[in-house]
Design a protein around this motif. Structure first.
Motif, short mmCIF file in Angstrom:
data_model
loop_
_atom_site.label_atom_id
_atom_site.label_comp_id
_atom_site.label_asym_id
_atom_site.label_seq_id
_atom_site.Cartn_x
_atom_site.Cartn_y
_atom_site.Cartn_z
N ILE A 120 29.28 49.28 43.10
CA ILE A 120 29.71 50.44 42.31
C ILE A 120 29.91 50.06 40.84
CG2 ILE A 120 30.81 51.54 44.31
CD1 ILE A 120 33.54 50.89 42.83
N LEU A 121 29.92 51.10 39.99
CA LEU A 121 29.98 50.89 38.54
C LEU A 121 31.30 50.26 38.11
CD1 LEU A 121 28.73 51.56 35.67
CD2 LEU A 121 30.18 53.60 35.73
N GLN A 122 32.41 50.76 38.65
CA GLN A 122 33.69 50.41 38.05
C GLN A 122 34.86 50.69 38.99
OE1 GLN A 122 34.12 52.00 34.00
NE2 GLN A 122 35.92 53.12 34.66
N PHE A 123 35.86 49.81 38.93
CA PHE A 123 37.14 50.03 39.62
C PHE A 123 38.17 50.43 38.57
CE2 PHE A 123 36.40 48.08 43.83
CZ PHE A 123 35.18 47.45 43.59
N ASN A 124 38.82 51.57 38.78
CA ASN A 124 39.92 51.94 37.90
C ASN A 124 41.19 51.42 38.55
OD1 ASN A 124 38.00 53.20 36.41
ND2 ASN A 124 38.71 55.29 36.81
N ILE A 125 41.76 50.37 37.98
CA ILE A 125 42.91 49.75 38.64
C ILE A 125 44.21 50.36 38.10
CG2 ILE A 125 41.72 47.60 39.19
CD1 ILE A 125 43.74 46.47 36.96
N GLU A 126 45.18 50.44 39.00
CA GLU A 126 46.39 51.19 38.70
C GLU A 126 47.65 50.33 38.73
OE1 GLU A 126 46.61 55.13 39.84
OE2 GLU A 126 44.47 55.38 40.23
N SER A 127 47.49 49.01 38.88
CA SER A 127 48.66 48.12 38.81
C SER A 127 48.17 46.69 38.59
CB SER A 127 49.49 48.18 40.10
OG SER A 127 48.73 47.69 41.19
N GLU A 128 49.09 45.86 38.10
CA GLU A 128 48.78 44.44 37.91
C GLU A 128 48.55 43.78 39.27
OE1 GLU A 128 51.31 46.08 36.61
OE2 GLU A 128 51.41 45.75 34.45
N GLN A 129 49.33 44.22 40.27
CA GLN A 129 49.19 43.64 41.61
C GLN A 129 47.78 43.88 42.14
OE1 GLN A 129 51.57 45.58 40.53
NE2 GLN A 129 53.54 44.63 40.94
N GLU A 130 47.28 45.10 41.87
CA GLU A 130 45.93 45.43 42.32
C GLU A 130 44.89 44.54 41.64
OE1 GLU A 130 44.86 49.58 41.74
OE2 GLU A 130 42.79 49.10 42.20
N ALA A 131 45.12 44.21 40.38
CA ALA A 131 44.19 43.32 39.66
C ALA A 131 44.11 41.97 40.36
CB ALA A 131 44.65 43.16 38.20
N HIS A 132 45.26 41.46 40.79
CA HIS A 132 45.26 40.17 41.49
C HIS A 132 44.48 40.25 42.81
CE1 HIS A 132 47.85 37.78 38.86
NE2 HIS A 132 48.60 38.86 38.68
N THR A 133 44.72 41.33 43.56
CA THR A 133 44.01 41.48 44.84
C THR A 133 42.51 41.59 44.62
OG1 THR A 133 45.94 42.63 45.72
CG2 THR A 133 43.89 42.85 46.97
N LEU A 134 42.12 42.44 43.66
CA LEU A 134 40.69 42.64 43.39
C LEU A 134 40.05 41.32 42.94
CD1 LEU A 134 38.27 44.56 43.25
CD2 LEU A 134 39.02 45.25 40.97
N SER A 135 40.77 40.56 42.14
CA SER A 135 40.25 39.28 41.67
C SER A 135 39.99 38.36 42.86
CB SER A 135 41.26 38.64 40.71
OG SER A 135 40.98 37.28 40.52
N ALA A 136 40.93 38.30 43.78
CA ALA A 136 40.78 37.42 44.95
C ALA A 136 39.60 37.87 45.80
CB ALA A 136 42.07 37.42 45.76
N VAL A 137 39.48 39.18 45.99
CA VAL A 137 38.40 39.72 46.82
C VAL A 137 37.04 39.43 46.17
CG1 VAL A 137 37.37 41.86 47.71
CG2 VAL A 137 39.84 41.52 47.88
N ALA A 138 36.96 39.68 44.85
CA ALA A 138 35.69 39.47 44.15
C ALA A 138 35.31 37.99 44.14
CB ALA A 138 35.80 40.00 42.71
N ALA A 139 36.31 37.13 43.90
CA ALA A 139 36.02 35.70 43.85
C ALA A 139 35.52 35.22 45.22
CB ALA A 139 37.27 34.93 43.42
N ALA A 140 36.13 35.71 46.30
CA ALA A 140 35.72 35.30 47.64
C ALA A 140 34.28 35.72 47.93
CB ALA A 140 36.67 35.89 48.68
N LEU A 141 33.86 36.84 47.35
CA LEU A 141 32.50 37.34 47.58
C LEU A 141 31.52 36.79 46.54
CD1 LEU A 141 33.26 41.10 48.35
CD2 LEU A 141 32.47 39.38 49.98
N ASP A 142 32.06 36.06 45.56
CA ASP A 142 31.25 35.55 44.46
C ASP A 142 30.60 36.70 43.69
OD1 ASP A 142 30.42 33.52 42.89
OD2 ASP A 142 28.66 32.96 44.10
N LEU A 143 31.39 37.76 43.50
CA LEU A 143 30.91 38.92 42.75
C LEU A 143 31.88 39.19 41.60
CD1 LEU A 143 30.01 41.27 45.75
CD2 LEU A 143 28.38 40.20 44.17
#
Ligand code: PLP
Length: 424
Positions: A120-143
């Protein structure tokens, strides 16, 4: 403007008389107009014509029906989703992943992973906590996840409290005061690429002033971020433009007025603008057809008991919403009545002491402006199967969601072993 009109004394959707659909499908049934959907998509796009390559991402939650989505996808609209389910529906309807934005305060790691894989084009994140989760998920997928920080601008949208999303006490977005720091946080986290800012202050807005205040704050934030050395490529201005439900109320701002305000406020921002209209595109592209079961005497006014209930259309109960109510074959007489559904709740009331077309037992009625936040909020309360949906295009029409048989509803439940037939 919509394409539901009287022709030879019968309410039509485009060229199809609504009684024909009611007879074939039964009632209640939602009916959508393709010409109205297409018209609204084009009017909205034309209103933004002065902008450089804006993305119009239709807010799927307003009406996720596959035929509605496909019609809008063919108009080259993108999609604003608030769950993986809505992303999946948008993809299924033919919306390319690079036109899909994912918003929402409660995205789970699984939803993030699925959306990342879909590209998808973009994630609109709504909290700092969400940024951390998304970072972990993306890093694990190498995306890498392109991220916009959704800002809560603390602006009162002046709409119903239950559809107000941009005040500091609302759950949405990151407070303005923390937004720049959140952007810097995203820049520092692996797997995230901050690309812009997002805002959405509420729905059914009837005044442009709160939107303009919110957008001005976004403009300030973009300047502040750039001064701090952050690249900002996009600004997602959300949705919220209202539609006329009641002809006696002042008309909401036109898409043209909205587009002109946006062009003025965003002048010089040098970003790609994203818009997330929902209601403005689909609100008056649908009606809910219902039949009068009986007219019951009341203390002051009669009760018109219709076969649609609050489980089919919850907006009046949930938002004190007003829907115009028209006879499909009006006799030219009016009366004042209460319009209620069959559900065993006092809240199952659509209108109280309403001057309206006179109707009697067996007559068909249409709830107007029932294209947004209507069928999609239906439930099976009182064991009433989900409402079917049909769509019209010119003189053609088709069922786009079947009426759910009661057997199918019952069959969704399973008896535990100690209650099943075998072990009786
Ligand atoms: C609901 C929603 C929209 C659409 O709002 P409308 O009032 O239907 O235009 C847009 N963006 C977000 C983030 C939403 O939650």
């Amino acid at each position: 403007m919509h394409h539901f009109h009287l022709c030879d004394g019968v309410l039509h959707a485009e060229d199809v008389p609504l009684d024909r659909i009611a007879e074939a499908v039964g009632t209640p049934v939602y009916v959508y107009s393709t010409a109205t959907l297409v018209r609204h998509a084009r009017v909205f796009r034309a209103a933004l014509a002065g902008l450089d390559d804006p993305l119009i991402a239709y807010a799927v939650k307003a009406n996720p029906n596959a035929a509605v989505l496909r019609t809008l996808a063919r108009e080259r609209l993108g999609a604003d989703a608030v769950s993986w389910g809505e992303v999946a529906r948008a993809l299924h309807a033919g919306v390319p992943a690079e036109r899909i934005v994912l918003s929402g305060v409660g995205k789970t790691g699984d939803e993030m992973a699925a959306a990342l894989r879909a590209g998808i084009l973009q994630f609109n994140i709504e909290s700092e906590q969400e940024a951390h989760t998304l970072s972990a998920v993306a890093a694990a997928l190498d995306l890498t996840a392109a991220v916009a920080v959704r800002v809560n601008p603390d602006v009162d949208a002046g709409t119903h409290a239950k559809i107000s999303t941009g005040k500091s006490e609302n759950k949405f977005g990151i407070p303005y005061a923390r937004a720049a720091a959140a952007y810097a946080l995203c820049a520092s986290l692996s797997g995230l690429e901050p690309v812009g800012i997002a805002v959405h202050i509420g729905s059914q807005l009837t005044d442009l002033a709160p939107l303009e205040r919110a957008f001005e704050r976004i403009g300030q934030l973009i300047a502040e971020l750039r001064a701090a050395g952050h690249p900002v490529h996009r600004a997602d201005l959300g949705g919220g433009l209202g539609v006329p439900y009641d002809a006696d109320q002042p008309a909401p701002p036109t898409p043209e007025a909205y587009g002109a305000m946006v062009a003025r406020v965003t002048e010089g921002w040098d970003v790609r603008l994203i818009f997330e209209p929902g209601r403005a595109l689909v609100g008056n592209a649908g009606v809910l057809l219902t039949r009068v079961i009986r007219v019951k005497a009341g203390a002051e006014h009669p009760f018109v008991v219709v076969d649609a209930g609050m489980n089919d259309l919850i907006r009046p109960t949930l938002y004190d919403a007003w829907h115009d109510f028209r006879a499909v074959a009006p006799r030219g007489e009016r009366f004042t009545a209460n319009v209620v559904g069959p559900v065993c709740e006092t809240g199952d009331t659509f209108a109280t002491a309403r001057p309206m077309d006179r109707v009697g037992e067996g007559d068909l009625l249409a709830f107007m402006t029932a294209g947004a936040y209507a069928a999609t909020m239906a439930s099976t309360y009182n064991s009433r199967p989900l409402t079917p949906e049909a769509i019209v295009s010119g003189d053609r029409w088709a069922v786009t969601r079947e009426r759910q048989p009661i057997e199918a509803l019952i069959a969704m439940d399973r008896l535990p072993p100690w209650l099943s037939e075998e072990n009786k």
